[in-house]
Design an enzyme around this catalytic site. Sequence first.
Site, PDB file in Angstrom:
ATOM      1  N   SER A   1       0.835  -1.196   0.000  1.00  0.00           N
ATOM      2  CA  SER A   1       0.000   0.000   0.000  1.00  0.00           C
ATOM      3  C   SER A   1       0.874   1.251   0.000  1.00  0.00           C
ATOM      4  O   SER A   1       1.747   1.382  -0.856  1.00  0.00           O
ATOM      5  CB  SER A   1      -0.949  -0.050   1.198  1.00  0.00           C
ATOM      6  OG  SER A   1      -2.021   0.839   1.020  1.00  0.00           O
TER       7      SER A   1
ATOM      8  N   ASP B   1      -5.427  -3.623  -2.711  1.00  0.00           N
ATOM      9  CA  ASP B   1      -4.456  -3.384  -1.646  1.00  0.00           C
ATOM     10  C   ASP B   1      -3.871  -4.676  -1.067  1.00  0.00           C
ATOM     11  O   ASP B   1      -4.600  -5.573  -0.642  1.00  0.00           O
ATOM     12  CB  ASP B   1      -5.148  -2.592  -0.531  1.00  0.00           C
ATOM     13  CG  ASP B   1      -4.172  -1.962   0.438  1.00  0.00           C
ATOM     14  OD1 ASP B   1      -3.397  -2.698   1.076  1.00  0.00           O
ATOM     15  OD2 ASP B   1      -4.197  -0.727   0.568  1.00  0.00           O
TER      16      ASP B   1
END
Length: 278
Positions: free
Chosen positions: A60, A171
């Site tokens: 991320s 993610d």
Amino acid sequence: MFGFKKKQSVSDKSSDRYLRPKVKLGLALSGGGARGFAHIGAFRAFEEYRIRFDCVAGTSVGSIMGAAYCAGLTWQQMRDFSLTVNDQDIIDNRFIKIGSRSSNIEDVMRKLIGDTTFEQLKTPFSAVAVDLVSGNEITLNSGSVAKACSASSAVPAVFKPVQYGDMLLVDGGLLNNIPADTVRHMGAEVVVAVDLNHTRGEGTTSTKLWSTLMASWRILMKATAFKGQMNSDVIIEPELRVFKNTSIGDVDSMIEEGYRATVGKIPEIMYLLGLERR
């Protein structure tokens, strides 16, 4: 033993700018949304204490910061760029934080490091994402760095998934929020991790959709951090609970906290590398 020359300037371009331990040193950078600016503070400490990593993996926002580090940017360059970025560059509608284009992240990354490929980076780097089609964790280490970072950072519901060949990527924090095992697979013998969410798992008393979504995400992250914690030799844990992970706050304060937490771990890192201060 190698000497520790604290007075060495980080601007020194000589061949001994960085310490040279006999082990391969890896860095794992966790996710954490807008709290990711604290990673820059860690980079500042590493520069000042002449520690350079042989390989890096990020999840991320950790992938965004890790890519910048591996492209050769200094902490100061990252900090200066960060001050030019606002929430509107990332989120399409700041009042409805659902379904934003993941290409927004890609655009920001291209402004930061250009159309760089993994093969062009100065330090080996991997970004961690999750494929919605197979449900598997995916390690991205070839092709466009900007696109890989957008995939690694595409929080479900907040951002649209990234089409990546036959995969739909989101993610990486869904399965691996501290990618220390990824760094191990890259050959690291000693792994330092920066964990932006060591207080993860906090719930909420609100029944509002956004509050319950974020609380669910935080609880999920608690489980996905375990693998990273087990594969890390040193874990740096900045105190960031006063900062929101959903909107850009006081960048310099987050950088300072990342720096403070990292400096506190320098002796432990030096010990594991077999280095001594003098």
